[in-house]
Write an enzyme that holds these catalytic residues in place. Structure first.
Site, PDB file in Angstrom:
ATOM      1  N   LYS A 184       0.793  -1.238   0.000  1.00  0.00           N
ATOM      2  CA  LYS A 184       0.000   0.000   0.000  1.00  0.00           C
ATOM      3  C   LYS A 184       0.825   1.288   0.000  1.00  0.00           C
ATOM      4  O   LYS A 184       0.481   2.251   0.687  1.00  0.00           O
ATOM      5  CB  LYS A 184      -0.939   0.017   1.228  1.00  0.00           C
ATOM      6  CG  LYS A 184      -1.995  -1.040   1.197  1.00  0.00           C
ATOM      7  CD  LYS A 184      -2.829  -1.061   2.444  1.00  0.00           C
ATOM      8  CE  LYS A 184      -2.072  -1.622   3.632  1.00  0.00           C
ATOM      9  NZ  LYS A 184      -2.920  -2.062   4.731  1.00  0.00           N
ATOM     10  N   ASP A 219      -5.515  -5.802  10.602  1.00  0.00           N
ATOM     11  CA  ASP A 219      -6.832  -5.146  10.619  1.00  0.00           C
ATOM     12  C   ASP A 219      -7.981  -6.113  10.322  1.00  0.00           C
ATOM     13  O   ASP A 219      -9.092  -5.952  10.839  1.00  0.00           O
ATOM     14  CB  ASP A 219      -6.883  -3.927   9.677  1.00  0.00           C
ATOM     15  CG  ASP A 219      -6.397  -4.209   8.262  1.00  0.00           C
ATOM     16  OD1 ASP A 219      -5.966  -5.341   7.982  1.00  0.00           O
ATOM     17  OD2 ASP A 219      -6.435  -3.280   7.430  1.00  0.00           O
TER      18      ASP A 219
HETATM   19  C1  BGC Z   1      -1.959  -5.871   3.797  1.00  0.00           C
HETATM   20  C2  BGC Z   1      -2.866  -6.597   4.763  1.00  0.00           C
HETATM   21  C3  BGC Z   1      -4.023  -5.717   5.175  1.00  0.00           C
HETATM   22  C4  BGC Z   1      -4.736  -5.155   3.944  1.00  0.00           C
HETATM   23  C5  BGC Z   1      -5.879  -4.232   4.308  1.00  0.00           C
HETATM   24  C6  BGC Z   1      -2.772  -5.285   2.659  1.00  0.00           C
HETATM   25  O1  BGC Z   1      -1.939  -4.490   1.852  1.00  0.00           O
HETATM   26  O2  BGC Z   1      -0.986  -6.740   3.277  1.00  0.00           O
HETATM   27  O3  BGC Z   1      -2.133  -7.015   5.901  1.00  0.00           O
HETATM   28  O4  BGC Z   1      -4.920  -6.477   5.939  1.00  0.00           O
HETATM   29  O5  BGC Z   1      -3.808  -4.447   3.157  1.00  0.00           O
HETATM   30  O6  BGC Z   1      -5.452  -3.152   5.057  1.00  0.00           O
END
Ligand code: BGC
Length: 477
Positions: A184, A219
């Site tokens: 992200k 989360d």
């Molecule tokens: C992460 C996860 C997370 C999800 C939603 C992903 O990029 O790898 O760990 O639960 O984003 O936030």
């Protein structure tokens, strides 16, 4: 650095105003053909949805057998279910979405929860700087939250904190783990392979904060726990927001890679399903997805996430628009300086465009002309933009349905009363995302699924979930 608190806002969710491609007055046959090709490339047919679901279930099985598989299927160390009777007061720190949140959570029993929270913006430099600065910023935010809410700790006592760290972490206990990779748009140096809890605790200690990190939680796991506090039949926690992922309750006997000892019969698994189809065998990737992936901070990773999550949908749409512009099939071949910049077409604009049901598409016009500085647009331009937005948005919802269907089939949960707690801006605000998911589930399981399975908004669930996890951690110890 002084953290800047952000005020919370709530926007009512609209429904998608569907545009039939047959009703567009195309400017040329070439434009009509180009649009028809896009419709084909972005449509997830019922057969494709089922094939993706089947492949997804196979990937789940592999991840439960071994570490290092495409679906990490992380054992969360959260065992046992909640019944809403739990009581206690905790802090939660939630990092991994667009904003950082600090929450004080009071679990009052009887499924009753009181929370106070402050959101802070994490600036882009911190996301890709060094890890120590990022964690120091987290400690500054917690410090400022304690001041703001006049939370005083007496003597030597410490406040217990649940740390929602929403990245793929291989957990080794309820408050230990190592970061597998950033996602992200985060890429702070020196963290991969390290324990985020140790970094956070050190940052707290450097500021002499009386706070102990009692639990590390994804989360999705937090969302599952938070939703279960009021809906004990909850079997899944899903995030459809900046990123995407899911957690569900698995039987210990199915987690064949588990080497530990526990009397528990079930454990929550953080699937890390955004990484699905790294092998690129089943997802209908287009050249527009590939272009976005190549320019992202984590190319070749998180392929499913990049087709579903809010961080990416706008950029995919922008790539499609640019392609039509370059072929002189849109905006008479002219591009605005704003649209020429990466990441300028926000997924939030897509929500507005999807909901635009005016005959002249005036909300769409406002975004294109006022926000993205096109000097003028025709109705045809706006219709084509709207259609592309619909294609990208609907594909995201149907791929989410394929993943959810995979979990429901693997666990058999669709045959009984099953609640799914979902958090994230896409699910909360994107028009018709929930209806598209339900339609997809019906294609797989038939109409019965509507009676059994409910999708519920678990708003800000991860903060409450982290507190619940801190409570469980003290129970286990
Ligand atoms: C992460 C996860 C997370 C999800 C939603 C992903 O990029 O790898 O760990 O639960 O984003 O936030």
């Amino acid at each position: 650095m002084t953290p800047t608190p952000i005020a919370s806002k709530s926007i009512p969710k609209a429904s998608r105003a569907i545009l039939d491609p047959a009703n567009i007055e195309y400017t040329s046959d070439k434009q009509k053909r180009a649009v028809a090709e896009l419709v084909e490339d972005f449509t997830v047919t019922p057969e494709m949805l089922k094939a993706i679901k089947t492949n997804f279930i196979e990937s789940m099985g592999k991840g439960l057998e071994r570490d290092g598989e495409t679906l990490a299927m992380v054992t969360s160390y959260v065992m046992g279910r909640l019944d809403g009777s739990e009581v206690g007061s905790y802090l939660a720190l939630d990092v991994g979405g667009t904003n950082l949140r600090v929450v004080s959570v009071h679990l009052n029993g009887g499924g009753q929860i009181a929370t106070r929270q402050t959101k802070y913006r994490i600036n882009e430099n911190l996301k890709v700087g060094d890890a120590k600065s990022l964690f120091d910023f987290m400690a500054v935010c917690v410090d400022s939250f304690l001041d703001e809410h006049q939370i005083v700790v007496r003597g030597d006592s410490q406040i217990e904190l649940g740390f929602t760290f929403s990245f793929p972490v291989l957990q080794t206990s309820i408050n230990r783990g190592t970061l597998i990779t950033w996602t992200k748009g985060f890429n702070a140096s020196g963290m991969v392979g390290k324990d985020p809890v140790a970094f956070l605790q050190d940052a707290f200690n450097r500021r002499h904060l009386p706070v102990r990190v009692a639990a590390l939680v994804n989360d999705t796991v937090g969302t599952l726990l938070a939703h279960a506090y009021n809906h004990p039949e909850t079997c899944m926690g899903i995030i459809l927001g900046t990123g995407c992922n899911g957690a569900y309750i698995e039987k210990m006997s199915n987690i064949t890679k588990w080497k530990g000892e526990t009397p528990a019969e079930e454990m929550i698994i953080n699937m890390e399903f955004g990484a699905f189809d790294k092998e690129r065998v089943v997802l209908p990737l287009t050249m527009f997805d590939n272009k976005m992936d190549r320019k992202s901070v984590n190319p070749n990773k998180q392929i499913l996430e990049k087709m579903i999550a809010g961080m990416y949908l706008g950029e995919i749409t922008r790539n499609v628009l640019l392609n039509l512009i370059d072929r002189r099939l849109l905006f008479e071949g002219n591009v605005s300086a704003d649209l020429n910049q990466m990441w300028t077409f926000e997924t939030a604009y897509m929500s507005t465009i999807e909901a635009d049901n005016s005959p002249t598409l005036h909300a769409t016009r406002k975004i294109l002309e006022s926000t993205l500085s096109f000097s003028s647009t025709t109705l045809n331009d706006r219709q084509v933009v709207k259609l592309i937005v619909e294609l990208v948005g609907k594909r995201a919802a149907r791929l989410s349905a394929a993943a959810l269907a995979g979990i429901l089939e693997h666990t058999g949960a669709w045959q009984q009363k099953a609640a799914i707690g979902i958090d994230g801006s896409l699910f909360e605000y994107y028009p018709s995302f929930d209806t598209d998911i339900m339609d997809g589930l019906e294609e797989v399981f038939g109409p019965e699924v509507r009676k059994n399975v409910s999708l519920g908004l678990a708003q800000d669930g991860s903060g409450v979930g982290a507190a619940l996890c801190a409570l469980l951690a003290s129970k286990y110890s």
